[in-house]
Write a protein that holds these residues in place. Sequence first.
Motif, PDB file in Angstrom:
ATOM      1  N   ASN A 247       0.964  -1.125  -0.107  1.00 33.85           N
ATOM      2  CA  ASN A 247       0.066   0.089  -0.038  1.00 33.85           C
ATOM      3  C   ASN A 247       0.885   1.205  -0.025  1.00 33.85           C
ATOM      4  O   ASN A 247       0.371   2.237   0.098  1.00 33.85           O
ATOM      5  CB  ASN A 247      -0.893  -0.018   1.353  1.00 33.85           C
ATOM      6  CG  ASN A 247      -1.985  -1.252   1.032  1.00 33.85           C
ATOM      7  OD1 ASN A 247      -3.062  -0.763   0.080  1.00 33.85           O
ATOM      8  ND2 ASN A 247      -1.965  -1.900   1.888  1.00 33.85           N
ATOM      9  N   GLY A 248       2.093   1.063  -0.182  1.00 31.43           N
ATOM     10  CA  GLY A 248       3.150   2.223  -0.367  1.00 31.43           C
ATOM     11  C   GLY A 248       3.293   2.836   1.163  1.00 31.43           C
ATOM     12  O   GLY A 248       3.866   4.094   0.909  1.00 31.43           O
ATOM     13  N   GLY A 249       3.255   2.128   2.182  1.00 29.43           N
ATOM     14  CA  GLY A 249       3.250   2.387   3.353  1.00 29.43           C
ATOM     15  C   GLY A 249       4.754   2.286   3.750  1.00 29.43           C
ATOM     16  O   GLY A 249       5.649   2.423   3.504  1.00 29.43           O
ATOM     17  N   LEU A 250       4.846   2.278   5.246  1.00 28.35           N
ATOM     18  CA  LEU A 250       5.897   2.437   6.214  1.00 28.35           C
ATOM     19  C   LEU A 250       6.232   0.974   6.833  1.00 28.35           C
ATOM     20  O   LEU A 250       4.979   0.333   7.369  1.00 28.35           O
ATOM     21  CB  LEU A 250       5.916   3.572   6.986  1.00 28.35           C
ATOM     22  CG  LEU A 250       5.973   4.752   6.730  1.00 28.35           C
ATOM     23  CD1 LEU A 250       5.896   5.787   7.888  1.00 28.35           C
ATOM     24  CD2 LEU A 250       6.949   5.246   5.844  1.00 28.35           C
ATOM     25  N   ALA A 251       7.236   0.465   7.151  1.00 28.29           N
ATOM     26  CA  ALA A 251       7.520  -0.722   7.864  1.00 28.29           C
ATOM     27  C   ALA A 251       8.851  -0.685   8.521  1.00 28.29           C
ATOM     28  O   ALA A 251       9.637   0.222   8.343  1.00 28.29           O
ATOM     29  CB  ALA A 251       7.499  -1.981   6.740  1.00 28.29           C
ATOM     30  N   LEU A 252       9.036  -1.583   9.445  1.00 24.32           N
ATOM     31  CA  LEU A 252       9.933  -1.441  10.429  1.00 24.32           C
ATOM     32  C   LEU A 252      10.404  -2.985  10.744  1.00 24.32           C
ATOM     33  O   LEU A 252      10.447  -3.532  11.888  1.00 24.32           O
ATOM     34  CB  LEU A 252       9.590  -0.609  11.572  1.00 24.32           C
ATOM     35  CG  LEU A 252      10.712  -0.446  12.552  1.00 24.32           C
ATOM     36  CD1 LEU A 252      11.482   0.771  12.015  1.00 24.32           C
ATOM     37  CD2 LEU A 252      10.232   0.130  14.183  1.00 24.32           C
ATOM     38  N   PRO A 253      11.145  -3.516   9.701  1.00 22.37           N
ATOM     39  CA  PRO A 253      11.685  -4.689  10.146  1.00 22.37           C
ATOM     40  C   PRO A 253      13.057  -4.932  10.782  1.00 22.37           C
ATOM     41  O   PRO A 253      13.746  -3.787  10.561  1.00 22.37           O
ATOM     42  CB  PRO A 253      11.897  -5.436   8.682  1.00 22.37           C
ATOM     43  CG  PRO A 253      11.875  -4.415   7.811  1.00 22.37           C
ATOM     44  CD  PRO A 253      11.209  -3.163   8.364  1.00 22.37           C
ATOM     45  N   ILE A 254      13.603  -6.156  11.276  1.00 19.54           N
ATOM     46  CA  ILE A 254      14.895  -6.215  11.691  1.00 19.54           C
ATOM     47  C   ILE A 254      15.245  -7.760  11.000  1.00 19.54           C
ATOM     48  O   ILE A 254      14.448  -8.308  10.574  1.00 19.54           O
ATOM     49  CB  ILE A 254      15.103  -6.313  13.195  1.00 19.54           C
ATOM     50  CG1 ILE A 254      14.255  -7.493  13.745  1.00 19.54           C
ATOM     51  CG2 ILE A 254      14.694  -5.038  13.873  1.00 19.54           C
ATOM     52  CD1 ILE A 254      14.725  -7.727  15.344  1.00 19.54           C
ATOM     53  N   ALA A 255      16.612  -7.899  10.516  1.00 21.28           N
ATOM     54  CA  ALA A 255      17.020  -9.023  10.022  1.00 21.28           C
ATOM     55  C   ALA A 255      17.427  -9.824  11.312  1.00 21.28           C
ATOM     56  O   ALA A 255      17.866  -9.508  12.312  1.00 21.28           O
ATOM     57  CB  ALA A 255      18.193  -8.900   9.411  1.00 21.28           C
TER      58      ALA A 255
END
Length: 384
Positions: free
Chosen positions: A36-44
């Motif tokens: 949706n063209g939004g933001l995400a906050l992943p970690i490896a």
Amino acid sequence: MPRLQDAFMTLTGHAPDGVWSAPGRVNLIGEHTDYNGGLALPIALPHRTRCAASPREDDLLRIHSLQDDSSVEVRIDDVAEGHPAGWTAYVAGVVWALRKDGNAVRGLDVVVDGQVPLGAGLSSSAALECAVAAAASDLFGLGLLDSSDGRRVLAAACQRAENDIAGAPTGGMDQAAAMHCTERHALRLDCLDGTTEQVPFDLTSHDVVLLVTDTRASHALADGQYGARRESCEQAAEILGVETLREVVGRPLDETLALLPDEVLRRRTRHVVTEIARVDEVVSSLREGDLAAVGRTFVASHESLRDDYEVSCTELDLVVDTAMAHGALGSRMTGGGFGGSAISLVPAADVDRVTAAIEDAFAAAHLTPPSSFPVTASAPAHRD
């Protein structure tokens, strides 16, 4: 690693030119926002998929897995949606996508050792794709691992492999995480323009642990449910006159929702818009060292995914409820949903108690025993 190299030697009769690896990922927050063209906050994750590889002079891909002792051979020009089938689509699809993008790639001999839990919502597929992409970049002199822009090209090729060959209509967050995450940081990923920002994420100074619980509940993104959610978002965006739902962030939410014709579209849109806002709430809380606030936002995210997006399940809800009842600062499902994993922020002194409580709750509910383990923010795809 000797086992991987020995298997390669058995398959090909020579040593591999190298071994490359890529991590699974946990998304701290920002679920179903990437497409949706939004933001995400992943970690490896520390858990990685490795591939031993060597280039070939022809266009044949010879692919072998240590996990099920299976092998597949396919020519690059014969790669198409559904062919090859199964996990090898993720390998062959990457080489196919790199060639479609105009890169001078040939066949490969590849032996894979996947140590990212399968079906756990921890993106084992992207780890596999990105390990192969890293190998191809080095073996064919593409130089794409050497810069952020190059890694973005590799991530896009991996996403295309997953979408077009494996048939899973995922966004690009998983591949971006595997290519761009760094140790002791979360990755603020803007899925509209592809920009990234490293956000410090080192819980040890706060005596807090990020606990992942693999519910062992069935999890598949190509079974139609994920695609149905994506189609709902695309329909809502079309009605609202925008390319992606990211573009309605900042507008009065109630007025935006009132423009949609049915309750399902309103709920799906409400989740996406509020989840995008929650990503920056967590970024701000992390920078301030306020883990209690992070935990509260985790819970709000889970409730939104459960009620508005309807992608949770009995097992995921049980993890969240049990963790919160036994001292967790926050807990939420992570990944696409319909099974997979949950994450919990737990004071280090309470990890054993929370883990035991989750196991007891699953036993009391006669569910498959879960697997819980602490994780730290780890390194991106690279040559080992």
